[in-house]
Design a protein around this motif. Structure first.
Motif, PDB file in Angstrom:
ATOM      1  N   ASN A  14       0.839  -1.204   0.000  1.00 44.18           N
ATOM      2  CA  ASN A  14       0.000   0.000   0.000  1.00 44.18           C
ATOM      3  C   ASN A  14       0.873   1.252   0.000  1.00 44.18           C
ATOM      4  OD1 ASN A  14      -2.672   1.409   0.351  1.00 44.18           O
ATOM      5  ND2 ASN A  14      -1.553   2.144   2.149  1.00 44.18           N
ATOM      6  N   HIS A  15       1.916   1.243   0.812  1.00 47.79           N
ATOM      7  CA  HIS A  15       2.802   2.401   0.887  1.00 47.79           C
ATOM      8  C   HIS A  15       3.511   2.633  -0.445  1.00 47.79           C
ATOM      9  CE1 HIS A  15       6.501   4.633   1.948  1.00 47.79           C
ATOM     10  NE2 HIS A  15       5.590   5.384   2.507  1.00 47.79           N
ATOM     11  N   LEU A  16       3.986   1.575  -1.074  1.00 48.21           N
ATOM     12  CA  LEU A  16       4.657   1.717  -2.373  1.00 48.21           C
ATOM     13  C   LEU A  16       3.712   2.321  -3.404  1.00 48.21           C
ATOM     14  CD1 LEU A  16       6.594  -1.656  -2.616  1.00 48.21           C
ATOM     15  CD2 LEU A  16       7.547   0.601  -2.124  1.00 48.21           C
ATOM     16  N   LEU A  17       2.490   1.833  -3.443  1.00 53.46           N
ATOM     17  CA  LEU A  17       1.515   2.364  -4.395  1.00 53.46           C
ATOM     18  C   LEU A  17       1.202   3.829  -4.107  1.00 53.46           C
ATOM     19  CD1 LEU A  17      -0.878  -0.709  -4.683  1.00 53.46           C
ATOM     20  CD2 LEU A  17       0.856   0.048  -6.337  1.00 53.46           C
ATOM     21  N   ALA A  18       1.137   4.184  -2.826  1.00 55.16           N
ATOM     22  CA  ALA A  18       0.889   5.581  -2.456  1.00 55.16           C
ATOM     23  C   ALA A  18       2.062   6.469  -2.868  1.00 55.16           C
ATOM     24  CB  ALA A  18       0.643   5.685  -0.952  1.00 55.16           C
ATOM     25  N   LYS A  19       3.287   6.005  -2.667  1.00 55.35           N
ATOM     26  CA  LYS A  19       4.471   6.778  -3.065  1.00 55.35           C
ATOM     27  C   LYS A  19       4.488   6.989  -4.576  1.00 55.35           C
ATOM     28  CE  LYS A  19       7.632   7.732   0.119  1.00 55.35           C
ATOM     29  NZ  LYS A  19       7.462   8.933   0.908  1.00 55.35           N
ATOM     30  N   ILE A  20       4.263   5.911  -5.303  1.00 52.23           N
ATOM     31  CA  ILE A  20       4.251   5.990  -6.769  1.00 52.23           C
ATOM     32  C   ILE A  20       3.218   7.011  -7.230  1.00 52.23           C
ATOM     33  CG2 ILE A  20       3.644   4.711  -8.873  1.00 52.23           C
ATOM     34  CD1 ILE A  20       4.861   2.197  -7.369  1.00 52.23           C
TER      35      ILE A  20
END
Length: 184
Positions: free
Chosen positions: A24-30
């Motif tokens: 979830n965090h990776l997708l939010a950063k992207i």
């Protein structure tokens, strides 16, 4: 997986996290940093620290590149910025204390300061960002995005982002924490 906290409460400790939180965090950063397959993300955090996870994996998730920087470069503001310029890094992260040293150096160079032709986003993390430091950076590099980010290791890293271009008068002492990231 287990990753270590920064130790801001005294002593660093290992924290067990679930993969879906980091995904979830990776997708939010992207999404929030608008990372695409054309980017080159600097991996300048110590690999036992939570920040290193997004620095390594967000770029790879979209087909972008990661530039792993040596500690000697990552911990030296002048070298970090020079190497970022030389390698064409587009996404860079720094703690506010190092960012202030970087700004001091670039301001001392006057018109000879680095132009950072490729850098698009600078992320500030791990400490409170003084608003004045953010404004000094934006005076040097008005075309770049500066994000103040906040979060705990226990939450898979950041839970909020704030774009300093949204900063208004009167200035708070520290940059706002911003809005929650997706699913945070």
């Amino acid at each position: 997986y287990v990753i270590h906290t920064s130790g801001s409460t005294g002593q660093p400790k290992g924290v067990m996290l679930e993969h879906y939180g980091m995904v979830n965090h990776l997708l939010a950063k992207i999404e929030d940093l608008e990372i695409t397959d054309r980017d080159l993300v600097a991996q300048n955090a110590v690999v036992s620290f939570d920040i290193s996870v997004w620095q390594l994996l967000a770029a790879l998730a979209v087909g972008a590149q990661v530039c792993v920087l040596e500690d000697a470069v990552a911990l030296d503001g002048s070298k970090l910025l020079e190497e970022s310029e030389r390698r064409g890094i587009t996404v860079l992260e720094s703690v506010p204390a190092l960012l202030a040293a970087i700004i001091d150096r670039q301001e001392s160079l006057g018109e000879a300061h680095l132009r950072l032709k490729k850098l698009q986003v600078l992320v500030s993390n791990a400490e409170a960002l003084p608003s004045e430091v953010g404004l000094r950076w934006m005076r040097l590099y008005p075309e770049l995005v500066l994000k103040n980010t906040y979060g705990a290791t226990e939450a898979s890293d950041d839970v909020t982002h704030y774009d300093l271009r949204d900063l208004s008068e009167p200035l708070p002492v520290y940059a706002p924490l911003g809005k929650p990231l997706r699913n945070s």
